[in-house]
Design a protein around this motif. Sequence first.
Motif, mmCIF file in Angstrom:
data_model
loop_
_atom_site.group_PDB
_atom_site.id
_atom_site.type_symbol
_atom_site.label_atom_id
_atom_site.label_comp_id
_atom_site.label_asym_id
_atom_site.label_seq_id
_atom_site.Cartn_x
_atom_site.Cartn_y
_atom_site.Cartn_z
ATOM 1 N N LYS A 4 0.706 -1.196 0.007
ATOM 2 C CA LYS A 4 0.138 0.017 0.007
ATOM 3 C C LYS A 4 0.822 1.281 0.110
ATOM 4 O O LYS A 4 0.369 2.124 -0.525
ATOM 5 C CB LYS A 4 -0.782 0.139 1.197
ATOM 6 C CG LYS A 4 -1.950 -0.963 1.071
ATOM 7 C CD LYS A 4 -2.949 -0.868 2.410
ATOM 8 C CE LYS A 4 -2.227 -1.333 3.811
ATOM 9 N NZ LYS A 4 -3.058 -1.305 4.868
ATOM 10 N N GLY A 5 2.100 0.974 0.502
ATOM 11 C CA GLY A 5 2.995 2.396 0.607
ATOM 12 C C GLY A 5 3.890 2.357 -0.615
ATOM 13 O O GLY A 5 3.707 1.381 -1.332
ATOM 14 N N LYS A 6 4.473 3.404 -0.751
ATOM 15 C CA LYS A 6 5.422 3.499 -1.917
ATOM 16 C C LYS A 6 6.848 3.508 -1.422
ATOM 17 O O LYS A 6 7.199 3.863 -0.180
ATOM 18 C CB LYS A 6 5.249 5.078 -2.524
ATOM 19 C CG LYS A 6 3.856 5.081 -3.079
ATOM 20 C CD LYS A 6 3.751 4.227 -4.327
ATOM 21 C CE LYS A 6 2.199 4.100 -4.819
ATOM 22 N NZ LYS A 6 2.123 3.030 -5.822
ATOM 23 N N PHE A 7 7.741 3.081 -2.420
ATOM 24 C CA PHE A 7 9.222 2.437 -1.843
ATOM 25 C C PHE A 7 10.186 3.421 -2.901
ATOM 26 O O PHE A 7 10.030 3.355 -4.048
ATOM 27 C CB PHE A 7 9.341 1.228 -2.239
ATOM 28 C CG PHE A 7 10.782 0.627 -1.913
ATOM 29 C CD1 PHE A 7 11.472 1.239 -0.740
ATOM 30 C CD2 PHE A 7 11.352 -0.415 -2.467
ATOM 31 C CE1 PHE A 7 12.620 0.882 -0.467
ATOM 32 C CE2 PHE A 7 12.629 -0.905 -2.035
ATOM 33 C CZ PHE A 7 13.085 -0.223 -1.064
ATOM 34 N N LEU A 8 10.630 4.562 -2.256
ATOM 35 C CA LEU A 8 11.529 5.411 -2.736
ATOM 36 C C LEU A 8 12.987 5.311 -2.257
ATOM 37 O O LEU A 8 13.268 5.370 -1.099
ATOM 38 C CB LEU A 8 11.019 6.733 -2.546
ATOM 39 C CG LEU A 8 9.547 7.086 -2.460
ATOM 40 C CD1 LEU A 8 8.968 8.163 -1.882
ATOM 41 C CD2 LEU A 8 8.865 6.797 -3.706
ATOM 42 N N THR A 9 13.953 5.435 -3.526
ATOM 43 C CA THR A 9 15.191 5.156 -3.169
ATOM 44 C C THR A 9 15.996 6.131 -3.949
ATOM 45 O O THR A 9 15.810 6.753 -4.662
ATOM 46 C CB THR A 9 15.700 3.727 -3.661
ATOM 47 O OG1 THR A 9 15.371 3.560 -5.080
ATOM 48 C CG2 THR A 9 15.025 2.723 -2.934
ATOM 49 N N ILE A 81 11.126 -2.891 5.903
ATOM 50 C CA ILE A 81 10.635 -2.315 4.905
ATOM 51 C C ILE A 81 9.404 -3.034 4.290
ATOM 52 O O ILE A 81 8.288 -2.229 4.038
ATOM 53 C CB ILE A 81 11.603 -2.443 3.505
ATOM 54 C CG1 ILE A 81 12.733 -1.650 3.760
ATOM 55 C CG2 ILE A 81 10.894 -2.125 2.159
ATOM 56 C CD1 ILE A 81 13.842 -1.771 2.646
ATOM 57 N N GLU A 82 9.173 -4.256 4.296
ATOM 58 C CA GLU A 82 8.208 -4.842 3.864
ATOM 59 C C GLU A 82 6.798 -4.711 4.907
ATOM 60 O O GLU A 82 5.731 -4.377 4.337
ATOM 61 C CB GLU A 82 8.052 -6.295 3.569
ATOM 62 C CG GLU A 82 8.951 -6.584 2.286
ATOM 63 C CD GLU A 82 9.507 -7.975 2.152
ATOM 64 O OE1 GLU A 82 10.010 -8.381 0.878
ATOM 65 O OE2 GLU A 82 9.200 -8.913 3.126
ATOM 66 N N PRO A 83 7.021 -4.762 6.174
ATOM 67 C CA PRO A 83 5.848 -4.500 7.028
ATOM 68 C C PRO A 83 5.412 -2.991 6.902
ATOM 69 O O PRO A 83 4.242 -2.578 7.027
ATOM 70 C CB PRO A 83 6.222 -4.786 8.604
ATOM 71 C CG PRO A 83 7.730 -5.548 8.336
ATOM 72 C CD PRO A 83 8.019 -5.369 7.050
ATOM 73 N N ALA A 84 6.446 -2.054 6.904
ATOM 74 C CA ALA A 84 6.205 -0.531 6.579
ATOM 75 C C ALA A 84 5.053 -0.298 5.418
ATOM 76 O O ALA A 84 4.175 0.249 5.376
ATOM 77 C CB ALA A 84 7.415 0.309 6.605
ATOM 78 N N LEU A 85 5.515 -0.902 4.270
ATOM 79 C CA LEU A 85 4.984 -0.742 3.114
ATOM 80 C C LEU A 85 3.584 -1.419 3.017
ATOM 81 O O LEU A 85 2.567 -0.752 2.748
ATOM 82 C CB LEU A 85 5.309 -1.596 1.922
ATOM 83 C CG LEU A 85 6.900 -0.680 1.378
ATOM 84 C CD1 LEU A 85 7.775 -1.666 0.315
ATOM 85 C CD2 LEU A 85 6.532 0.723 0.847
ATOM 86 N N ALA A 86 3.322 -2.478 3.885
ATOM 87 C CA ALA A 86 2.005 -3.079 4.095
ATOM 88 C C ALA A 86 0.994 -1.975 4.972
ATOM 89 O O ALA A 86 -0.130 -2.519 4.676
ATOM 90 C CB ALA A 86 2.324 -4.438 4.536
#
Length: 212
Positions: A4-9, A81-86
Amino acid sequence: MTPKGKFLTLEGVDGAGKSTHLEWMAEYLRAQDIHVLLTREPGGTPLGERLREILLAEPMHLETETLLMFAARCEHLRTVIEPALARGTWVVCDRFTDATYAYQGAGRELGVDRVTALQKWVHPDLEPDRTWLFDLDLGIARERLAASRDLDRFEREGAEFFTRTRGGYHQLVTQSPERFMVVDASQSITAIREDLKADLEQLVARWQERTT
Ligand code: ADP
Ligand code: MG
């Protein structure tokens, strides 16, 4: 499950200016009522930070180095990362797997295929939604670094290594032009911030509705 979240690098050679903008980017997003997690690689977990210390200081075989980068990443992904995005959090990360392609794959000439094999093993389905590549003439990056801090094991590498590493990053941009924005990191910090802000504005407008 689709995150649900976005992953920015943020990516780029040492001294390009990534860390300079991280905190500001997180604040910009928080001001838009977005939950943000700021993190980095290698690192981002207690184990990852210990591996970071070893990786930045200890000479080791290239394959060991690459495996430890992915070990730190695996712990970071599964526990942070994965728990945060979830949960719908947007994750802003200072370096991710692109750095392994650039540094170990190209810089140290391990090759793309062996990095891809580990990526498929550790995170076959996750890639960043946006990556900013801080692109800078290597001589300027060296000067900025020398003026700012003691150099770690990677930062002490020579010009040939960094030329290959920068080339590795450009290869990734060619492969995934939609995901990358190449930032002209030779500009002033203020000018770079303007470029980042314009891009963030667009991304927030495109994505925010679906994540709140
Ligand atoms: P990175 O995280 O990419 O290794 P840093 O953000 O730590 O790079 O920046 C390296 C050094 O260059 C720091 O001393 C920083 O203050 C300086 N710096 C960063 N961006 C700029 C810029 N646009 N112009 C001049 N100096 C900069
Ligand atoms: Mg940095």
